[in-house]
Every structure is written in C-alpha cells, then in structure tokens.
Write an enzyme that holds these catalytic residues in place. Structure first.
Site, PDB file in Angstrom:
ATOM      1  N   GLU A 164      32.781 -48.596  15.498  1.00 24.53           N
ATOM      2  CA  GLU A 164      33.301 -49.443  16.572  1.00 24.53           C
ATOM      3  C   GLU A 164      34.286 -50.466  16.028  1.00 24.53           C
ATOM      4  O   GLU A 164      35.348 -50.698  16.608  1.00 24.53           O
ATOM      5  CB  GLU A 164      32.147 -50.158  17.280  1.00 24.53           C
ATOM      6  CG  GLU A 164      32.528 -50.769  18.628  1.00 24.53           C
ATOM      7  CD  GLU A 164      33.072 -52.193  18.534  1.00 24.53           C
ATOM      8  OE1 GLU A 164      33.577 -52.701  19.553  1.00 24.53           O
ATOM      9  OE2 GLU A 164      33.001 -52.803  17.449  1.00 24.53           O
ATOM     10  N   ASP A 214      28.081 -50.642  12.493  1.00 26.54           N
ATOM     11  CA  ASP A 214      29.103 -51.036  11.523  1.00 26.54           C
ATOM     12  C   ASP A 214      29.521 -52.484  11.759  1.00 26.54           C
ATOM     13  O   ASP A 214      29.375 -53.023  12.865  1.00 26.54           O
ATOM     14  CB  ASP A 214      30.323 -50.108  11.579  1.00 26.54           C
ATOM     15  CG  ASP A 214      30.970 -50.054  12.963  1.00 26.54           C
ATOM     16  OD1 ASP A 214      30.238 -50.114  13.973  1.00 26.54           O
ATOM     17  OD2 ASP A 214      32.209 -49.961  13.036  1.00 26.54           O
TER      18      ASP A 214
END
Length: 333
Positions: free
Chosen positions: A92, A27
């Site tokens: 994250e 991400d």
C-alpha cells in the site's frame, strides 16, 4: 494471494452476504535515520502510555484492533449473519500495483462481493473517532518533458532555453482556477513536485523535466484535467512530451448503513460525534469503492504517521477495537 512479489491475505468467515471486510496494510514507509528515533523503530515499546514504533499508527495498530474486535464479536455472536472478512496487503505504501487492486480484481472475477469495507487508515485528528473518511480525492500525475535547444550561455541566439520556454505555461497552470469543490470535496489543486534541467553553469538547458500532481474532486475528471493541461501547453507553443499516471479516481460513500453504523458505534463507545471528511491523500479505498462497496476509513490519530518516533496511545487502540466490535454488532449481530 500472491501477485508478483507481493503477499496479500483474503480471509473470510461465512459464506452468505452481506460481507463486512476490514482492510489494511502491513507495509510501512522507511524509518529515516534510525539514530533520530528515541526507540528502535521496529522494537515495539510502550512508554508513558504510548506504543512506539514504525507502523504503530499507520497502520499495524489498526490491524491488531481488527483482530481483537473480531475475536470478541465471534465469541459473543457465533451465529452472526453474513460474513466477516479481512483484506490485508503488503503493498500500500509502495507502488500499490500487486496489492489490494489485484485482490479486488480476483474477487470480482469470481463474483465475490464486499458490501461494506472498513479501512483502518489513521483518520482521527484529536481523539479516536472524531473524524472518519467517507471518500477521497482523485490523484493524477503528469510527467512533462519540454524540448529546447542546448547552447552556450554567451550565445543565446543560437539556443532555446527549455526552462524559459516552459515557465510561462507552468505559471498559468499554477494559477489556474480548476473548480470550487462541492459539499463533499475541497477544490481541485495543482502542484509541481519536481523540476530538473541543465548540465552546467555555462550551458543553456535544452530539456526541462517537470513532474506535477492533481488532487481532484468530482467536479472534474482525469480526462478533463488532461485536456486543459494540453490546451495550455499548446497555447504556449511548446515542443513537449507528456505522460500521465492515474493513481486513483475520487470516490464517495454517502450516508448509509456503514456510515451510520460507524457514527453510532463511535457515539456508543466514546460519547463523541463524528465529522465526515474526504481530505488527505489516497488510500486503497480507491480500488474497493468502484465495485459498489460502501467504504469508510476509521483508525487512530494521524499526528505522527510517516514521522520519526511514530507512536499511538495504547489505550486508543483498545478504544478503536471496541468501536470496530460495535460496528460488527450494528451490522451483523
């Protein structure tokens, strides 16, 4: 490994220890206005030797370097000792609630241990490998609501201004000495990140919302910082509600097999010496280190992370891949 709406990957080659895991995230942060980008942020473009795109440095470039390093190492050392693993999350940069933390909980529940973990966060400053992170500070968030009495600005004797009430306490906290840091960590810092109050130009605010954050070292604990903040608020006789959120405790990997292998690999591939650092924000290392794993962050140059026109030298990713391969050789060949 799906938790909530988050997909994670745990891939392992080998069934014996020791386990060397490469950890990272797919991400990325939002792009900001795409019109400000020189190239579409999700169309990878190499121009003048730089790979452009959101995530090039933070940290899809490192993921690619993981894969190519493992491919070459396994081809050259098919009977290597121990195990190689990949721990990849897609949570994250966001809440980090259903990502690495949940994978680690699942691994711990089945007694599957990571001995060494190499995280591909962009740790380098000027040249690839000039800095590696062998620890991180803790992060503690506070959400404070101070109560006053709302009223008309022309009649302050009938009201209690929540901003006026909390300001002396905030001044005390902002100027407080928390600690000196130590050989591994800089001193603890306190920063106010948000302040909201008021409903109109002629209304004395009856409530003030304050968000603040500690980045703290091992000279303090989350609990000791909470106690000191509460004591300050009590001394100022405030009417308040205070909620806490601990994003992560500080961790440190002292010199050992992983740090030594990383330094040696960087020296072998680039010829340069490496600085150990615990600076910067948090990382998923905060979930992995408490299991007893040695954790090091080693990745590309961090100059453009989270910025418009994020980019990384393409050849730096090749260098990084060779460093990762050499770490595999040092530890598992």
């Amino acid at each position: 490994m799906r938790f909530g709406d988050t997909d994670n990957l745990w891939a392992r080659k080998g069934s014996e220890g020791p386990v060397l895991a490469f950890a990272g995230h797919t991400d990325v942060v939002p792009t900001g206005p795409e019109k400000n980008w020189s190239h579409p942020p999700f169309d990878p473009v190499i121009k003048d030797g730089y790979l452009h795109g959101r995530g090039a440095a933070d940290m899809k470039g490192s993921l690619a370097a993981f894969i190519t390093a493992c491919e070459r190492f396994v081809s050259a050392h098919p009977n290597h000792r121990g195990s190689i693993a990949l721990l990849i999350t897609s949570d994250e940069e966001g809440p980090a609630q259903n990502g690495t933390v949940k994978v680690i909980e699942a691994l711990e529940a089945r007694s599957e241990k990571i001995d060494w973990c190499l995280i591909g966060e962009p740790s380098s400053t000027h040249e690839v490998g000039d800095v590696i992170k062998n620890g991180r500070r803790g992060s503690l968030h506070g959400y404070l609501t101070v109560q006053g009495v709302q009223g008309h600005v022309a009649y302050p004797h009938l009201a209690e201004n929540a901003i006026h009430a909390v300001t002396p306490a905030l001044h005390t906290l902002a100027n407080e000495f928390w600690d000196n840091g130590n050989d591994y960590f800089p001193p603890t810092t306190f920063q106010i990140t948000k302040m909201e109050a008021g409903t109109g130009s002629n209304i004395i605010p009856g409530e003030c919302l304050v968000h603040f954050n500690f980045r703290y070292c091992t000279e303090n604990t989350a609990e000791s910082l909470e106690e000191r903040v509460v004591a300050t608020l009590e001394r100022h006789n405030l009417k308040y509600d205070l909620q806490w959120h601990l994003s992560g405790r500080p961790f440190l990997t002292d010199k050992g097999a992983l740090v030594s292998a990383s330094q040696s690999a960087i020296r072998n591939v680039t010829g340069r010496e490496t600085e150990l650092s615990t600076s910067g924000g948090t990382s998923d290392g905060r979930f992995i280190a408490p299991t007893g794993a040695q954790v090091v962050e080693l990745g590309p140059i961090n100059a453009t992370i989270h910025k418009v026109n994020e980019c990384v030298k393409a050849e730096d990713l090749d260098t990084l891949s060779r460093i990762y391969e050499q770490i595999l050789v040092e530890l598992l060949a």
